[in-house]
Design a protein around this motif. Structure first.
Motif, PDB file in Angstrom:
ATOM      1  N   GLN A  83       0.836  -1.204   0.000  1.00  0.00           N
ATOM      2  CA  GLN A  83       0.000   0.000   0.000  1.00  0.00           C
ATOM      3  C   GLN A  83       0.876   1.262   0.000  1.00  0.00           C
ATOM      4  OE1 GLN A  83      -2.134  -1.142   3.562  1.00  0.00           O
ATOM      5  NE2 GLN A  83      -3.881  -1.875   2.387  1.00  0.00           N
ATOM      6  N   VAL A  84       1.949   1.221   0.796  1.00  0.00           N
ATOM      7  CA  VAL A  84       2.882   2.357   0.819  1.00  0.00           C
ATOM      8  C   VAL A  84       3.502   2.530  -0.570  1.00  0.00           C
ATOM      9  CG1 VAL A  84       5.060   3.210   1.776  1.00  0.00           C
ATOM     10  CG2 VAL A  84       3.395   2.104   3.281  1.00  0.00           C
ATOM     11  N   ALA A  85       3.898   1.424  -1.181  1.00  0.00           N
ATOM     12  CA  ALA A  85       4.527   1.480  -2.508  1.00  0.00           C
ATOM     13  C   ALA A  85       3.554   2.043  -3.549  1.00  0.00           C
ATOM     14  CB  ALA A  85       4.993   0.087  -2.921  1.00  0.00           C
ATOM     15  N   ALA A  86       2.287   1.625  -3.466  1.00  0.00           N
ATOM     16  CA  ALA A  86       1.284   2.124  -4.411  1.00  0.00           C
ATOM     17  C   ALA A  86       1.133   3.641  -4.278  1.00  0.00           C
ATOM     18  CB  ALA A  86      -0.057   1.441  -4.168  1.00  0.00           C
ATOM     19  N   GLY A  87       1.057   4.101  -3.045  1.00  0.00           N
ATOM     20  CA  GLY A  87       0.921   5.539  -2.804  1.00  0.00           C
ATOM     21  C   GLY A  87       2.121   6.310  -3.333  1.00  0.00           C
ATOM     22  N   ALA A  88       3.317   5.780  -3.091  1.00  0.00           N
ATOM     23  CA  ALA A  88       4.536   6.472  -3.534  1.00  0.00           C
ATOM     24  C   ALA A  88       4.629   6.486  -5.060  1.00  0.00           C
ATOM     25  CB  ALA A  88       5.763   5.790  -2.930  1.00  0.00           C
ATOM     26  N   ASN A  89       4.190   5.398  -5.704  1.00  0.00           N
ATOM     27  CA  ASN A  89       4.195   5.393  -7.173  1.00  0.00           C
ATOM     28  C   ASN A  89       3.207   6.406  -7.741  1.00  0.00           C
ATOM     29  OD1 ASN A  89       6.187   3.699  -8.306  1.00  0.00           O
ATOM     30  ND2 ASN A  89       5.100   1.899  -7.514  1.00  0.00           N
ATOM     31  N   VAL A  90       2.038   6.533  -7.079  1.00  0.00           N
ATOM     32  CA  VAL A  90       1.071   7.540  -7.531  1.00  0.00           C
ATOM     33  C   VAL A  90       1.672   8.939  -7.347  1.00  0.00           C
ATOM     34  CG1 VAL A  90      -1.194   8.585  -7.087  1.00  0.00           C
ATOM     35  CG2 VAL A  90      -0.956   6.093  -7.130  1.00  0.00           C
ATOM     36  N   LEU A  91       2.357   9.145  -6.238  1.00  0.00           N
ATOM     37  CA  LEU A  91       3.000  10.447  -5.994  1.00  0.00           C
ATOM     38  C   LEU A  91       4.028  10.745  -7.096  1.00  0.00           C
ATOM     39  CD1 LEU A  91       3.378  12.873  -4.001  1.00  0.00           C
ATOM     40  CD2 LEU A  91       5.139  11.510  -2.850  1.00  0.00           C
ATOM     41  N   LEU A  92       4.855   9.756  -7.393  1.00  0.00           N
ATOM     42  CA  LEU A  92       5.880   9.906  -8.444  1.00  0.00           C
ATOM     43  C   LEU A  92       5.239  10.277  -9.776  1.00  0.00           C
ATOM     44  CD1 LEU A  92       8.763   9.374  -9.703  1.00  0.00           C
ATOM     45  CD2 LEU A  92       8.073   6.982  -9.900  1.00  0.00           C
ATOM     46  N   ARG A  93       4.243   9.497 -10.191  1.00  0.00           N
ATOM     47  CA  ARG A  93       3.607   9.743 -11.494  1.00  0.00           C
ATOM     48  C   ARG A  93       2.875  11.089 -11.523  1.00  0.00           C
ATOM     49  NH1 ARG A  93       3.254   5.196 -14.953  1.00  0.00           N
ATOM     50  NH2 ARG A  93       4.876   3.771 -14.287  1.00  0.00           N
ATOM     51  N   THR A  94       2.290  11.459 -10.384  1.00  0.00           N
ATOM     52  CA  THR A  94       1.557  12.720 -10.306  1.00  0.00           C
ATOM     53  C   THR A  94       2.498  13.900 -10.530  1.00  0.00           C
ATOM     54  OG1 THR A  94      -0.049  11.783  -8.762  1.00  0.00           O
ATOM     55  CG2 THR A  94       0.172  14.171  -8.763  1.00  0.00           C
ATOM     56  N   VAL A  95       3.613  13.866  -9.822  1.00  0.00           N
ATOM     57  CA  VAL A  95       4.553  14.984  -9.878  1.00  0.00           C
ATOM     58  C   VAL A  95       5.159  15.108 -11.287  1.00  0.00           C
ATOM     59  CG1 VAL A  95       6.836  15.674  -9.038  1.00  0.00           C
ATOM     60  CG2 VAL A  95       5.079  14.978  -7.415  1.00  0.00           C
ATOM     61  N   VAL A  96       5.545  13.977 -11.846  1.00  0.00           N
ATOM     62  CA  VAL A  96       6.164  14.004 -13.177  1.00  0.00           C
ATOM     63  C   VAL A  96       5.140  14.455 -14.228  1.00  0.00           C
ATOM     64  CG1 VAL A  96       7.179  12.551 -14.976  1.00  0.00           C
ATOM     65  CG2 VAL A  96       7.946  12.319 -12.610  1.00  0.00           C
ATOM     66  N   ALA A  97       3.897  13.957 -14.101  1.00  0.00           N
ATOM     67  CA  ALA A  97       2.866  14.324 -15.076  1.00  0.00           C
ATOM     68  C   ALA A  97       2.532  15.807 -14.991  1.00  0.00           C
ATOM     69  CB  ALA A  97       1.605  13.488 -14.845  1.00  0.00           C
TER      70      ALA A  97
END
Ligand SMILES: [Zn+2]
Length: 416
Positions: free
Chosen positions: A392-406
């Motif tokens: 769950q932590v990994a999923a959240g961090a991946n969403v954060l990564l993709r959000t910021v880059v997008a």
């Protein structure tokens, strides 16, 4: 960008490593703001950011900003962050997950040698919890112009130590004026602190805002008299009036289901003696709802109900509205980046309104903001047993990564 993915093991290890700063016997964390433990985790955080080639700046509230350069550093940074302080018997994930996921995002981008157009910043906000220095979210409040710097410095803990003195003592009193530092956008990952995602088996909460809340203090004044000799029809029992009000306050939230909540959490009875009919009762009331109009209706209903009970029972009542926090709606575009990131990564997700307050309540006044929620076991937080799974932590961090880059690409590159 499709291949960018955070290192879940490294992130989990960082969360477990920092949990040693203030670890409690039951496996939680006691890391009060501006304590020695807070200094330890800040020192760890600063050196972790510097080892990723970030430039660290500390403002006059002790907020830490770690900047990773972009292609054009004159652009306002896209920020991520949360808080590293905890409640006295706090858990390992509240706040920390957001800061360390941001750190992992920076690490991942470094590994991939990915340079964003705007610089990125990772922030640790001082005193989100408000447990040692009341009120909560003090430093983000100063950042957004809600609180005054000197008011904040003058806050005292229960032993009389001042915020300003303690900030200096731990070595985190920076020179930059709080709020002068402009941000282009702000994204915060946080555990939900409620049971909704878990109940619906959703991985990601796309947070659209924070519900409004109103706090009250009510005092009911009746008459103390002998519990054995005063007939029931001649009593002016403040406790009975309080009980009727508590029941009605509960019903009030149920009448505005499913989004309203109401709580009476503190009651003080006088003289609190088993052989005396209670003379006065002091109690607290919280009303919360995502819509300020409904909250206004609940406010009126509360006042009417309290008066009606008091008149019917021949008692006096004092009602004081001690704090109002209007509901917050996050930035539509920022929310959309979060939703798209969750969708593109294939995570189950739903829109959600935060029931708890966060630094974003204030930051959103000054900066386009959105939040990402991940589930926590049984919705429990502010508790040493607080638990969120590594995936769950990994999923959240991946969403954060993709959000910021997008967000960076959408803003600064024509073709995405
Ligand atoms: Zn938090």
């Amino acid at each position: 960008m499709k291949d960018l993915s955070i290192n879940a093991g490294r992130l989990w290890h960082a969360i477990m490593e920092t949990a040693s700063f203030g670890r409690t016997a039951k496996g939680g964390i006691c890391r009060l703001t501006l304590s020695d433990e807070d200094r330890q985790v800040r020192d760890w955080f600063v050196s972790a950011c510097e080892s990723l080639d970030c430039t660290v700046m500390i403002d006059e509230m002790g907020n830490i900003f770690a900047r990773r350069s972009g292609k054009d550093n004159s652009r306002p940074p896209i920020a991520m962050g949360s808080h590293l302080d905890t409640q006295p018997s706090g858990g390992k994930f509240d706040g920390i997950t957001g800061v360390l996921s941001g750190l992992e995002v920076l690490h991942t981008l470094n590994d991939a040698k990915y340079i964003t157009n705007a610089p990125l910043e990772l922030i640790d906000w001082t005193n989100e919890e408000g447990s040692r220095f009341n009120p909560p979210m003090l430093a983000s409040g100063v950042f957004a112009g809600v609180f005054d710097r000197d008011f904040t410095y003058s806050r005292e803990d229960c032993s009389g130590k001042r915020f300003g003195d303690e900030l200096k003592r731990i070595g985190y009193l920076g020179k930059t004026k709080c709020g002068d530092h402009k941000l282009g956008a702000y994204f915060e990952l946080h555990i939900e602190q409620g049971p909704v995602l878990e109940n619906e088996n959703k991985m990601i909460g796309v947070v659209t805002g924070v519900q409004g809340q109103r706090w009250y203090e009510i005092t009911v004044i009746g008459r103390a008299s002998h519990a054995g000799t005063t007939p029931m029809n001649l009593r002016r029992d403040a406790m009975l009036a309080c009980a009727r009000m508590v029941e009605a306050i509960n019903a009030m939230a149920l009448n505005h289901a499913p989004s309203a909540v109401s709580t009476v959490g503190l009651v003080d009875v006088k003289p609190n003696s088993r052989n005396v009919i209670p003379e006065s009762v002091f109690f607290s009331v919280y009303l919360r709802h995502p819509n300020d109009t409904v909250l206004g209706d609940m406010d009126r209903e509360l006042k009417e109900m309290v008066n009606t009970v008091a008149v019917n029972m021949n008692l006096q009542v004092k009602l004081e509205n001690t704090w109002n926090s209007p509901s917050i709606k996050f930035d539509k575009e920022c929310i959309e980046f979060v939703r798209n990131a969750a969708k593109n990564l294939g995570y189950s997700h739903r829109d959600i309104v935060s029931g708890a307050g966060h630094d974003t309540v204030y930051i959103a006044r000054a900066v386009p903001t959105a939040m990402i929620f991940i589930p926590c076991e049984n919705g429990i937080s502010h508790n040493e047993t607080e638990k969120t799974e590594p995936d769950q932590v990994a999923a959240g961090a991946n969403v954060l990564l993709r959000t910021v880059v997008a967000r960076d690409k959408a803003r600064y590159e024509k073709a995405i």
